[in-house]
Write an enzyme that holds these catalytic residues in place. Structure first.
Site: not given
Length: 334
Positions: A177, A207, A279, A282, A305, A314
């Site tokens: 990110r 995150k 993004h 990414r 993730h 995806y």
């Protein structure tokens, strides 16, 4: 400006007129009782209650047009018909997006649940009426050729150009990110290959400050090396000794907004006519890995993730690509 002047007045007048319209019918007065419950007993903010009032006023108008003047006469069919009408705009008002329609149906469900609990109705006709689900927003990826054009569009004849090229190569090589990239310190990089014949690695903090190690491709490693040798020292001399990897012109840490500007400028130079978001690289990283045969769980780890479900969106992108190729290439596809 005081709260009862300026922009606050139209909203207040609108709220009062909505209240007056609701008080004019039995169904509207029953809705008013629910709104009072939301404001007084549940303590919801005024703006939230106003949003509920707007949604439920539309419901009241729909019921009135359908001849429903008593709350006990409302059926499940009425609720489902209303749900359909607000998406289609067939009730005479503007059609709502899926997300806005979902919010409205949540309000209607809460209303009927309240009426049933208060004994105004003998049953809850909205209990199994579900709001429409927002469709999955597919990540926007650009092609390998477009990525290459974007990266090669960055000039390398200035320290700033070296930084910008290193940043973009880094984003595409690691799938990081933008916030992760600008948050990097020099010590988070390992440009000593581990193992000796393997790729370089970088430590990213996602995150929740969750740490992960991601391989760094040779193109990105060379771009970073050039930046560290010929680009960063000049910028660092203007600053206060920050450990940040990517520096701005004053020697401080590059901001997320500045990195986003760098990405947009590179896309414009490369004449990429698609929308480019923070993004984009990414999403392209993940899509190109899956198209190249990478396992979805490996891509999950690389992206950081928490759940593979997030990564699986995806696979929908690559499935679309497969369908396009099949339709174009197979002699009996169409």
């Amino acid at each position: 400006m005081s709260p009862d002047t300026g922009a606050g007045r139209p909203a207040a007048r609108s709220s009062r007129s909505a209240e007056e319209e609701l008080r004019s019918t039995a169904v509207g007065r029953a809705i008013g009782s629910y709104l009072q419950h939301m404001a007084v007993e549940r303590g919801l903010a005024r703006n939230t209650v106003d949003a509920y009032r707007r949604d439920l006023l539309r419901y009241a108008r729909f019921l009135a047009a359908s001849g429903r003047t008593d709350v006990t006469a409302i059926t499940r069919h009425d609720v489902t018909a209303f749900a359909r009408s607000i998406v289609e705009g067939s009730d005479g008002a503007a059609a709502l997006s899926v997300r806005s329609a979902a919010r409205t149906i949540v309000a209607v469900r809460g209303l009927h649940k309240f009426w049933a609990l208060e004994g105004l109705t003998g049953s809850d006709p909205a209990s199994d009426v579900h709001p429409p689900m927002p469709g999955k927003r597919l990540p926007k990826a650009i092609s390998v050729n477009e990525v290459t054009r974007m990266l090669e569009a960055v000039p390398l004849d200035t320290p700033t150009g070296l930084r910008d090229r290193a940043l973009l190569e880094f984003l595409y090589s690691t799938g990081a990110r933008i916030s992760e990239a600008v948050g990097l310190d020099i010590d988070d990089l390992s440009l000593e290959r581990i193992p000796a014949n393997g790729p370089d690695v970088v430590r990213l903090f996602g995150k929740g400050s969750k740490e992960r190690l991601v391989p760094l491709g040779s193109y990105a490693a060379r771009a970073l090396d050039e930046y560290l040798v010929r680009g960063r020292p000049g910028a660092a001399a203007k600053g206060k000794g920050t450990p940040a990897l990517f520096l701005n012109a004053r020697g401080g840490r590059l901001s997320r907004q500045s990195a986003w500007t760098i990405l947009k400028a590179a896309a414009e130079r490369a004449k990429i006519d698609r929308d480019v978001s923070p993004h984009t690289l990414r999403h392209s990283f993940a899509t190109h890995l899956l198209e190249g045969g990478a396992d979805v769980r490996v891509v999950q780890e690389l992206l950081g993730h928490a759940s593979v479900t997030t990564t699986q969106v995806y696979t929908l992108v690559t499935a679309d690509t497969l369908r396009e190729v099949y339709a174009a290439a197979h002699p009996r596809a169409l």
